[in-house]
Write a protein that holds these residues in place. Structure first.
Motif, PDB file in Angstrom:
ATOM      1  N   ARG A  45       0.854  -1.188   0.000  1.00  0.00           N
ATOM      2  CA  ARG A  45       0.000   0.000   0.000  1.00  0.00           C
ATOM      3  C   ARG A  45       0.894   1.243   0.000  1.00  0.00           C
ATOM      4  NH1 ARG A  45      -5.121  -0.020   3.976  1.00  0.00           N
ATOM      5  NH2 ARG A  45      -5.188  -2.069   2.956  1.00  0.00           N
ATOM      6  N   GLU A  46       0.493   2.234  -0.792  1.00  0.00           N
ATOM      7  CA  GLU A  46       1.321   3.433  -0.911  1.00  0.00           C
ATOM      8  C   GLU A  46       0.460   4.691  -0.847  1.00  0.00           C
ATOM      9  OE1 GLU A  46       3.299   3.259  -4.689  1.00  0.00           O
ATOM     10  OE2 GLU A  46       1.444   3.158  -5.840  1.00  0.00           O
ATOM     11  N   LEU A  47       1.070   5.761  -0.366  1.00  0.00           N
ATOM     12  CA  LEU A  47       0.375   7.032  -0.278  1.00  0.00           C
ATOM     13  C   LEU A  47       0.136   7.598  -1.678  1.00  0.00           C
ATOM     14  CD1 LEU A  47      -0.579   9.581   1.343  1.00  0.00           C
ATOM     15  CD2 LEU A  47       1.783  10.387   1.110  1.00  0.00           C
ATOM     16  N   VAL A  48      -1.079   8.106  -1.884  1.00  0.00           N
ATOM     17  CA  VAL A  48      -1.406   8.824  -3.110  1.00  0.00           C
ATOM     18  C   VAL A  48      -1.405  10.329  -2.817  1.00  0.00           C
ATOM     19  CG1 VAL A  48      -3.146   9.227  -4.871  1.00  0.00           C
ATOM     20  CG2 VAL A  48      -2.759   6.909  -3.994  1.00  0.00           C
ATOM     21  N   ALA A  49      -2.202  10.731  -1.837  1.00  0.00           N
ATOM     22  CA  ALA A  49      -2.296  12.154  -1.477  1.00  0.00           C
ATOM     23  C   ALA A  49      -2.916  12.259  -0.088  1.00  0.00           C
ATOM     24  CB  ALA A  49      -3.130  12.922  -2.490  1.00  0.00           C
ATOM     25  N   ARG A  50      -2.551  13.320   0.630  1.00  0.00           N
ATOM     26  CA  ARG A  50      -3.112  13.532   1.962  1.00  0.00           C
ATOM     27  C   ARG A  50      -3.209  15.014   2.250  1.00  0.00           C
ATOM     28  NH1 ARG A  50       1.492  13.826   5.667  1.00  0.00           N
ATOM     29  NH2 ARG A  50       0.328  12.909   7.386  1.00  0.00           N
ATOM     30  N   VAL A  51      -4.148  15.364   3.108  1.00  0.00           N
ATOM     31  CA  VAL A  51      -4.333  16.770   3.478  1.00  0.00           C
ATOM     32  C   VAL A  51      -4.290  16.879   4.998  1.00  0.00           C
ATOM     33  CG1 VAL A  51      -5.782  18.810   3.258  1.00  0.00           C
ATOM     34  CG2 VAL A  51      -5.855  17.056   1.500  1.00  0.00           C
ATOM     35  N   PRO A  52      -3.241  17.416   5.543  1.00  0.00           N
ATOM     36  CA  PRO A  52      -3.195  17.656   6.998  1.00  0.00           C
ATOM     37  C   PRO A  52      -4.159  18.778   7.376  1.00  0.00           C
ATOM     38  CG  PRO A  52      -0.989  17.617   6.039  1.00  0.00           C
ATOM     39  CD  PRO A  52      -1.952  17.703   4.915  1.00  0.00           C
ATOM     40  N   ARG A  53      -4.659  18.740   8.589  1.00  0.00           N
ATOM     41  CA  ARG A  53      -5.558  19.775   9.069  1.00  0.00           C
ATOM     42  C   ARG A  53      -4.860  21.129   9.038  1.00  0.00           C
ATOM     43  NH1 ARG A  53      -6.860  18.022  14.325  1.00  0.00           N
ATOM     44  NH2 ARG A  53      -5.070  19.188  15.092  1.00  0.00           N
ATOM     45  N   GLY A  54      -5.453  22.087   8.389  1.00  0.00           N
ATOM     46  CA  GLY A  54      -4.900  23.431   8.350  1.00  0.00           C
ATOM     47  C   GLY A  54      -3.650  23.587   7.516  1.00  0.00           C
ATOM     48  N   SER A  55      -3.381  22.640   6.625  1.00  0.00           N
ATOM     49  CA  SER A  55      -2.171  22.725   5.830  1.00  0.00           C
ATOM     50  C   SER A  55      -2.463  22.351   4.385  1.00  0.00           C
ATOM     51  CB  SER A  55      -1.113  21.784   6.425  1.00  0.00           C
ATOM     52  OG  SER A  55       0.129  21.938   5.758  1.00  0.00           O
ATOM     53  N   THR A  56      -1.420  22.443   3.561  1.00  0.00           N
ATOM     54  CA  THR A  56      -1.597  22.137   2.143  1.00  0.00           C
ATOM     55  C   THR A  56      -1.444  20.646   1.886  1.00  0.00           C
ATOM     56  OG1 THR A  56       0.743  22.581   1.756  1.00  0.00           O
ATOM     57  CG2 THR A  56      -0.782  24.405   1.419  1.00  0.00           C
ATOM     58  N   ALA A  57      -1.943  20.220   0.755  1.00  0.00           N
ATOM     59  CA  ALA A  57      -1.933  18.810   0.410  1.00  0.00           C
ATOM     60  C   ALA A  57      -0.534  18.330   0.038  1.00  0.00           C
ATOM     61  CB  ALA A  57      -2.890  18.561  -0.752  1.00  0.00           C
ATOM     62  N   ASN A  58      -0.319  17.031   0.301  1.00  0.00           N
ATOM     63  CA  ASN A  58       0.908  16.356  -0.133  1.00  0.00           C
ATOM     64  C   ASN A  58       0.535  15.331  -1.182  1.00  0.00           C
ATOM     65  OD1 ASN A  58       1.402  16.125   3.346  1.00  0.00           O
ATOM     66  ND2 ASN A  58       2.347  17.672   2.066  1.00  0.00           N
ATOM     67  N   TYR A  59       1.356  15.203  -2.218  1.00  0.00           N
ATOM     68  CA  TYR A  59       1.083  14.254  -3.286  1.00  0.00           C
ATOM     69  C   TYR A  59       2.295  13.354  -3.523  1.00  0.00           C
ATOM     70  CZ  TYR A  59      -2.911  17.188  -4.572  1.00  0.00           C
ATOM     71  OH  TYR A  59      -4.095  17.892  -4.563  1.00  0.00           O
ATOM     72  N   ALA A  60       2.021  12.106  -3.877  1.00  0.00           N
ATOM     73  CA  ALA A  60       3.079  11.246  -4.371  1.00  0.00           C
ATOM     74  C   ALA A  60       3.538  11.772  -5.721  1.00  0.00           C
ATOM     75  CB  ALA A  60       2.572   9.817  -4.506  1.00  0.00           C
ATOM     76  N   ASP A  61       4.808  11.588  -6.012  1.00  0.00           N
ATOM     77  CA  ASP A  61       5.358  12.124  -7.263  1.00  0.00           C
ATOM     78  C   ASP A  61       4.616  11.577  -8.477  1.00  0.00           C
ATOM     79  OD1 ASP A  61       8.854  12.250  -6.185  1.00  0.00           O
ATOM     80  OD2 ASP A  61       7.193  13.678  -5.948  1.00  0.00           O
ATOM     81  N   PHE A  62       4.165  10.341  -8.400  1.00  0.00           N
ATOM     82  CA  PHE A  62       3.581   9.720  -9.586  1.00  0.00           C
ATOM     83  C   PHE A  62       2.177  10.238  -9.907  1.00  0.00           C
ATOM     84  CE2 PHE A  62       0.948   7.153  -6.919  1.00  0.00           C
ATOM     85  CZ  PHE A  62       1.739   6.686  -5.870  1.00  0.00           C
ATOM     86  N   VAL A  63       1.601  11.080  -9.053  1.00  0.00           N
ATOM     87  CA  VAL A  63       0.284  11.652  -9.361  1.00  0.00           C
ATOM     88  C   VAL A  63       0.293  13.170  -9.470  1.00  0.00           C
ATOM     89  CG1 VAL A  63      -0.905   9.713  -8.277  1.00  0.00           C
ATOM     90  CG2 VAL A  63      -0.522  11.820  -6.964  1.00  0.00           C
TER      91      VAL A  63
END
Length: 115
Positions: A45-63
């Motif tokens: 299982r791998e991270l695709v994207a996430r949004v921390p509370r009150g912060s900007t989104a993080n994305y995996a490089d492949f997306v």
């Protein structure tokens, strides 16, 4: 306890788009992070994207540049808009919430991209 229900998966041709949605029980504004992971057959299982509370989104490089995550605390949802899909995006996609140092997972939803 947090319950997560995903929707929106299915079969799409390469280059097409899908939108995944995840509805969460509880108060989303209190969740540390809401996001999406995926697991392809035989892969971890791998991270695709996430949004921390009150912060900007993080994305995996492949997306990056293809997928957009959005979090709506008012209606307790997190969505993933997936554009320019590739066959290698085929996987089971899981909604994830981090809350009080616990990880909660949805049951997963299948996305299949045909070439």
């Amino acid at each position: 306890q947090v319950q997560l229900v995903e929707s929106g998966g299915g079969l799409v041709q390469a280059g097409g788009s899908l939108r995944l949605s995840c509805s969460a029980s509880g108060r989303a504004s209190s969740f540390n992070t809401m996001g999406w992971y995926r697991q392809a057959p035989g892969q971890q299982r791998e991270l695709v994207a996430r949004v921390p509370r009150g912060s900007t989104a993080n994305y995996a490089d492949f997306v990056k540049g293809r997928f957009t995550i959005s979090r709506d605390n008012a209606v307790n949802t997190v969505s993933l808009q997936m554009n320019a899909l590739k066959p290698e995006d085929t996987a089971v996609y899981y909604c994830n919430v981090e809350w009080w140092e616990m990880n909660y997972w949805g049951k997963g939803i299948l996305v299949t991209v045909s070439s």
